[in-house]
Every structure is written in structure tokens, then in C-alpha cells.
Design a protein around this motif. Structure first.
Motif, PDB file in Angstrom:
ATOM      1  N   GLY A 282      28.383  97.832-116.941  1.00 56.68           N
ATOM      2  CA  GLY A 282      29.602  96.892-116.675  1.00 56.68           C
ATOM      3  C   GLY A 282      29.603  95.804-117.618  1.00 56.68           C
ATOM      4  N   SER A 283      30.620  95.242-117.930  1.00 62.04           N
ATOM      5  CA  SER A 283      30.793  94.031-118.803  1.00 62.04           C
ATOM      6  C   SER A 283      30.207  92.910-118.872  1.00 62.04           C
ATOM      7  CB  SER A 283      32.160  93.873-119.051  1.00 62.04           C
ATOM      8  OG  SER A 283      32.868  93.671-117.906  1.00 62.04           O
ATOM      9  N   SER A 284      29.712  92.601-117.259  1.00 67.38           N
ATOM     10  CA  SER A 284      29.119  91.686-116.638  1.00 67.38           C
ATOM     11  C   SER A 284      28.136  91.877-115.657  1.00 67.38           C
ATOM     12  CB  SER A 284      29.934  90.350-116.175  1.00 67.38           C
ATOM     13  OG  SER A 284      29.223  89.344-115.675  1.00 67.38           O
ATOM     14  N   LYS A 285      26.877  91.268-115.627  1.00 70.37           N
ATOM     15  CA  LYS A 285      26.062  91.647-114.519  1.00 70.37           C
ATOM     16  C   LYS A 285      26.374  90.948-113.280  1.00 70.37           C
ATOM     17  CE  LYS A 285      22.098  93.081-117.604  1.00 70.37           C
ATOM     18  NZ  LYS A 285      22.087  94.378-117.300  1.00 70.37           N
ATOM     19  N   ARG A 286      27.151  89.985-113.333  1.00 71.43           N
ATOM     20  CA  ARG A 286      27.353  88.968-112.341  1.00 71.43           C
ATOM     21  C   ARG A 286      28.783  89.787-111.729  1.00 71.43           C
ATOM     22  NH1 ARG A 286      24.596  84.522-111.917  1.00 71.43           N
ATOM     23  NH2 ARG A 286      23.585  83.866-113.640  1.00 71.43           N
ATOM     24  N   GLU A 287      29.367  90.574-112.109  1.00 73.11           N
ATOM     25  CA  GLU A 287      30.619  91.198-111.357  1.00 73.11           C
ATOM     26  C   GLU A 287      30.477  92.709-110.871  1.00 73.11           C
ATOM     27  OE1 GLU A 287      33.570  90.995-114.501  1.00 73.11           O
ATOM     28  OE2 GLU A 287      33.489  88.705-114.739  1.00 73.11           O
ATOM     29  N   VAL A 288      29.132  93.050-110.780  1.00 78.05           N
ATOM     30  CA  VAL A 288      29.060  94.119-110.146  1.00 78.05           C
ATOM     31  C   VAL A 288      29.144  93.783-108.552  1.00 78.05           C
ATOM     32  CG1 VAL A 288      27.271  95.989-109.393  1.00 78.05           C
ATOM     33  CG2 VAL A 288      27.286  95.170-111.767  1.00 78.05           C
ATOM     34  N   LYS A 289      29.910  94.727-107.790  1.00 76.21           N
ATOM     35  CA  LYS A 289      30.461  94.406-106.548  1.00 76.21           C
ATOM     36  C   LYS A 289      29.848  95.725-105.448  1.00 76.21           C
ATOM     37  CE  LYS A 289      33.951  91.456-107.725  1.00 76.21           C
ATOM     38  NZ  LYS A 289      35.536  91.398-107.604  1.00 76.21           N
ATOM     39  N   LEU A 290      29.185  95.545-104.585  1.00 77.79           N
ATOM     40  CA  LEU A 290      28.967  96.474-103.496  1.00 77.79           C
ATOM     41  C   LEU A 290      29.661  96.222-102.135  1.00 77.79           C
ATOM     42  CD1 LEU A 290      26.332  96.712-105.477  1.00 77.79           C
ATOM     43  CD2 LEU A 290      25.324  97.760-103.516  1.00 77.79           C
ATOM     44  N   ILE A 299      29.717 106.277 -92.766  1.00 83.87           N
ATOM     45  CA  ILE A 299      29.590 104.762 -93.744  1.00 83.87           C
ATOM     46  C   ILE A 299      30.115 105.105 -95.205  1.00 83.87           C
ATOM     47  CG2 ILE A 299      28.038 103.176 -94.552  1.00 83.87           C
ATOM     48  CD1 ILE A 299      28.213 103.194 -91.503  1.00 83.87           C
ATOM     49  N   ARG A 300      30.984 104.168 -95.628  1.00 81.44           N
ATOM     50  CA  ARG A 300      31.628 104.153 -96.714  1.00 81.44           C
ATOM     51  C   ARG A 300      30.859 102.935 -97.614  1.00 81.44           C
ATOM     52  NH1 ARG A 300      36.343 106.371 -98.806  1.00 81.44           N
ATOM     53  NH2 ARG A 300      36.747 107.063 -96.750  1.00 81.44           N
ATOM     54  N   LEU A 301      30.339 103.572 -98.785  1.00 81.09           N
ATOM     55  CA  LEU A 301      29.901 102.583 -99.827  1.00 81.09           C
ATOM     56  C   LEU A 301      30.589 102.843-101.047  1.00 81.09           C
ATOM     57  CD1 LEU A 301      27.365 101.080-101.065  1.00 81.09           C
ATOM     58  CD2 LEU A 301      26.430 103.215-101.764  1.00 81.09           C
ATOM     59  N   THR A 302      30.997 101.460-101.648  1.00 77.79           N
ATOM     60  CA  THR A 302      31.381 101.468-102.965  1.00 77.79           C
ATOM     61  C   THR A 302      30.709 100.675-103.913  1.00 77.79           C
ATOM     62  OG1 THR A 302      33.064  99.675-102.255  1.00 77.79           O
ATOM     63  CG2 THR A 302      33.914 101.831-102.072  1.00 77.79           C
ATOM     64  N   VAL A 303      30.616 100.973-105.185  1.00 80.21           N
ATOM     65  CA  VAL A 303      29.960 100.392-106.192  1.00 80.21           C
ATOM     66  C   VAL A 303      30.699 100.064-107.079  1.00 80.21           C
ATOM     67  CG1 VAL A 303      28.072 100.093-107.589  1.00 80.21           C
ATOM     68  CG2 VAL A 303      27.976 100.990-105.310  1.00 80.21           C
ATOM     69  N   HIS A 304      31.390  98.804-107.559  1.00 74.31           N
ATOM     70  CA  HIS A 304      32.291  98.443-108.689  1.00 74.31           C
ATOM     71  C   HIS A 304      31.716  97.877-109.659  1.00 74.31           C
ATOM     72  CE1 HIS A 304      36.303  97.691-110.181  1.00 74.31           C
ATOM     73  NE2 HIS A 304      35.845  96.426-110.424  1.00 74.31           N
ATOM     74  N   ASN A 305      32.020  98.082-110.995  1.00 79.79           N
ATOM     75  CA  ASN A 305      31.890  97.234-111.983  1.00 79.79           C
ATOM     76  C   ASN A 305      33.210  97.312-113.061  1.00 79.79           C
ATOM     77  OD1 ASN A 305      30.266 100.103-112.834  1.00 79.79           O
ATOM     78  ND2 ASN A 305      31.255  99.174-114.713  1.00 79.79           N
ATOM     79  N   ASP A 306      33.282  96.060-113.791  1.00 77.52           N
ATOM     80  CA  ASP A 306      34.250  96.193-114.892  1.00 77.52           C
ATOM     81  C   ASP A 306      33.809  96.625-116.215  1.00 77.52           C
ATOM     82  OD1 ASP A 306      36.193  95.146-113.229  1.00 77.52           O
ATOM     83  OD2 ASP A 306      35.351  93.033-113.400  1.00 77.52           O
ATOM     84  N   GLY A 307      34.475  96.929-117.281  1.00 82.08           N
ATOM     85  CA  GLY A 307      33.904  97.393-118.435  1.00 82.08           C
ATOM     86  C   GLY A 307      34.657  98.244-118.862  1.00 82.08           C
ATOM     87  N   ALA A 308      34.276  98.960-120.043  1.00 86.38           N
ATOM     88  CA  ALA A 308      34.804 100.338-120.839  1.00 86.38           C
ATOM     89  C   ALA A 308      34.945 101.320-119.787  1.00 86.38           C
ATOM     90  CB  ALA A 308      34.160 100.637-121.924  1.00 86.38           C
ATOM     91  N   PRO A 309      35.999 101.868-119.517  1.00 84.13           N
ATOM     92  CA  PRO A 309      36.269 102.959-118.476  1.00 84.13           C
ATOM     93  C   PRO A 309      35.495 104.343-118.863  1.00 84.13           C
ATOM     94  CG  PRO A 309      38.275 103.114-119.760  1.00 84.13           C
ATOM     95  CD  PRO A 309      37.486 101.615-120.231  1.00 84.13           C
ATOM     96  N   ILE A 310      35.085 105.251-117.866  1.00 81.64           N
ATOM     97  CA  ILE A 310      34.464 106.514-118.203  1.00 81.64           C
ATOM     98  C   ILE A 310      35.855 107.388-118.700  1.00 81.64           C
ATOM     99  CG2 ILE A 310      33.410 108.626-117.257  1.00 81.64           C
ATOM    100  CD1 ILE A 310      32.316 106.713-114.814  1.00 81.64           C
TER     101      ILE A 310
END
Length: 378
Positions: A282-290, A299-310
Motif C-alpha cells: 500500500g501507498s500508506s500504512k495508515r490507509e489499509v482498511k479491513l 462472513i465477508r472480509l475485505t482488505v483494501h489498500n491504495d497504491g500501485a495496482p496489480i
């Protein structure tokens, strides 16, 4: 009656004896039904009978005895390999698996000899050809079984080595913080330095372990489901992932009932690796969202981060073992061996769930895991 004809005519009787013998191989056979016990016995026997009917010169026979035959019997090899794979999967050890072939050989010869009234020289040739066929099937079964054992061992070692790095990093960074910010003296200072050095040695050992299994991995994680709350597990995983990293501050959004029956240790592996992957890329360690969302049966879990795409062409193989990111492939400093997302996929599969990934420049990268609330025992 020639042996090949005898096998075809009495194949069901021979397979019945195979099944009765396989039942005695405990404890693995205790949970197996008739179909599993009989396995590929019929296919092996019929393939052997077909092979015995093919012409064979004395030189070809001598070469086959040395394992140097010009060609093998595809149907016989396939049946033998499948048998070895399945016996490994249900818990037979190598001695138990090979004992089935010993019993099969003895059973066929005994039944056939008892049926003979006036044996001649051709019948002894039949015995030689039958033994060759059984030896070929045994060799394929043994090779496939041994490969399964090696893959199971290697996946255990790979996951062990990979998962040791997270607590080692936490110990190492916590020790460094103590040495930098606390006024340690005397024996306390010596203890902190010893911890730091020992952690470094352990990190080297773990690296060596991962190098050992870098190109040899396996499948099918065993799980021990128990009632748990995924929200609690996610909170603990975040705390451990961020140990010693003040800039690390992922957010966790919980919606609905997040309780279910899963393997707590395996889910911790999944969460740690998803969080670690988001923090690393991710581009920022403070912008990781679960986000955890309780649905009716899952149960649905999503883990999101900004930054360069795959990269688009990398997504189909992102969960494959030993696949590294584009930045790593270009030689940038990294500690990744491409095991984290592979382990995540193994944990999800073991819980009969699904995992997907979406990634773009505008929306960032999101991993979505859906797990049933209760694992169905297969």
C-alpha cells in the motif's frame, strides 16, 4: 487357461480379496468405504492383463527387468500413480501401500495355480509377465506416493518458515525500540542485546528454511474448526502485524454477526498475510482498511489498500506459490518469497470459501474473502 485370461475372467473375485486385505490396514482403512478400499485394483489388473498379451522379445524382457523398457503401459502407470496418490491422501504409510501389491501378486498366483491342471512352460512365462506388470504399477504408485509425502512436508516447512517471520520481526523491532528509547544498563542491556542478536540468528535460519523449500510446495491444509469470532481475530491480527511499527494504523469496520466455526490458527494465518500484504504494497500504512460483514450463512472480509495496482497479467497467478510482485522481480529490496497469498488461498480453500482480488489505479487493491459460517466435513 493363460494367466491374462484368468485375470480378466476372475477380476471381481481378485478385487474382493484386495478389498478384504485393505480392510486390515488400520487405522487408515477404518474410515474408508468399499469403493475407496477397492480403489484402482480393477484398473491395475486389467491393464496388467492387456500388457501380458503384447508380444515381447527376450531383449525387451531383459531391459524391462532392469527398468529400461522401451516404453511403459500408460493405463497401468496411470492407475498405479492414482492409487499411490489416493493411499497417501487417506493416511496409508509407504509400507502399508506396498503391502497391497505384495498381497495382490500372491493372491493372483495362488488362485491361478490352483486352477491349473496341466501347466506347461508358457505358464511360467505368464508369471514373469505378470510380475513385470505389477512391478511397474508398484513403481508408479511408490513414486507418486513419495512425491505426495515430499510435497506435504515441504508445504509444512514453507508455512512454518513464513509464519515465523512475523513474530521474529515483532521481537526484533520491539528490542530495537527498547535499545533506542530506554536507558538500559548493566544486565538488562546485555539481555536486550542478546535478544537482538538471537533474533538475527533465527531470522537467518528461517531464511535458510524457506530457501530449502523455495521450489517444492504442497497442498491441502488440515484444519481444526472451533467456534470463534472473526472480529476478535481480526483485531488481534492487526495488533500483531503492527507491533513495533508506529506508522501502522489499519482501520477495522465490523457489520453484523461475525461469529462462526473456523480454525482459529489458520484464520490468523490468513489475516496476518492479507494485512501484511496490504501494508507492504500500500501507498500508506495508515490507509489499509479491513471490513467484516456478517451475512446469512457466511462472513465477508475485505482488505483494501491504495497504491500501485496489480498488473492485469499478474492477477491470474497471484495466489500461486513463489510468485513475486513486479517490484520484487525487478530486484528491489524485499523479504518476500511469494508464499503469503498462496497460504491465504490454501486457508480459504480448506474452509470451503472463496477469495477474489480487484485492483486498479483509481480504486486501489481489494482482496475479498467469503467463508461459510460452518465448515462442512468432507
Amino acid at each position: 487357461m493363460r494367466l491374462s485370461e484368468f485375470i480378466v475372467l476372475h477380476v471381481d473375485r481378485i478385487v474382493d480379496e484386495w478389498e478384504q486385505f485393505a480392510k486390515t490396514i488400520t487405522p487408515a482403512a477404518e474410515s474408508m468405504d468399499s469403493v475407496a478400499l477397492r480403489d484402482h485394483a480393477r484398473s491395475i489388473l486389467l491393464a496388467a492383463a492387456r500388457d501380458m498379451c503384447k508380444p515381447q522379445t527376450p531383449s525387451e524382457q531383459a531391459a524391462k527387468a532392469r527398468g529400461e523398457g522401451p516404453e511403459k503401459t500408460p493405463s497401468l502407470d496411470e492407475a498405479g500413480a492414482s492409487h499411490g496418490e489416493l493411499r497417501h491422501a487417506v493416511g496409508f504409510d509407504l509400507v502399508q501401500m506396498t503391502s497391497e501389491f505384495r498381497h495382490l501378486r500372491a493372491c493372483v498366483i495362488r488362485l491361478w495355480v490352483n486352477s491349473l491342471q496341466s501347466p506347461d512352460l508358457a505358464y511360467f512365462q505368464d508369471m514373469i509377465r505378470f510380475n513385470e506388470a505389477i512391478d511397474e504399477a508398484l513403481a508408479e504408485s511408490t513414486a507418486t506416493y513419495a512425491e505426495g509425502v515430499n510435497r506435504s512436508r515441504d508445504i509444512f516447512l514453507a508455512i512454518l518458515g513464513h509464519d515465523l517471520r512475523a513474530p521474529l520481526q515483532a521481537v526484533s523491532m520491539s528490542t530495537e525500540l527498547l535499545l533506542r528509547k530506554a536507558a538500559l544498563e548493566g544486565d538488562v542491556l546485555k539481555c536486550a542485546i542478546n535478544i537482538q542478536r538471537s533474533t538475527g540468528h533465527l531470522a537467518v535460519m528461517v531464511g535458510d528454511l524457506l530457501e530449502l523449500v523455495r521450489s517444492r510446495l504442497g497442498k491441502h491444509l488440515p484444519i481444526e474448526p472451533a467456534p470463534m469470532d472473526m472480529a476478535d481475530a481480526a483485531g488481534e491480527a492487526i495488533a500483531r502485524a503492527c507491533a513495533g511499527q508506529p506508522e501502522c494504523d489499519p482501520t477495522l469496520d465490523v457489520q453484523g454477526d461475525t461469529r462462526g466455526t473456523w480454525d482459529p490458527r489458520r484464520l490468523d494465518q490468513m489475516l496476518q498475510n492479507l494485512i501484511g500484504n496490504a501494508l507492504q504494497h500500500g501507498s500508506s500504512k495508515r490507509e489499509v482498511k479491513l471490513c467484516l460483514k456478517g451475512e446469512t450463512d457466511s462472513i465477508r472480509l475485505t482488505v483494501h489498500n491504495d497504491g500501485a495496482p496489480i498488473p492485469t497479467d499478474a492477477i491470474p497467478t497471484i495466489f500461486d506459490p513463489l510468485v513475486r510482485s513486479a517490484s520484487e522481480a525487478l530486484g528491489e529490496p524485499t523479504t518476500s518469497l511469494g508464499l503469503g497469498l498462496f497460504i491465504v488461498k490454501e486457508v480459504v480453500d480448506a474452509h470451503q470459501g472463496t477469495i477474489e482480488v480487484s485492483s486498479s489505479e483509481m480504486d486501489g487493491t481489494t482482496f475479498t474473502v467469503v467463508l461459510p459460517r460452518k465448515v462442512i466435513r468432507l
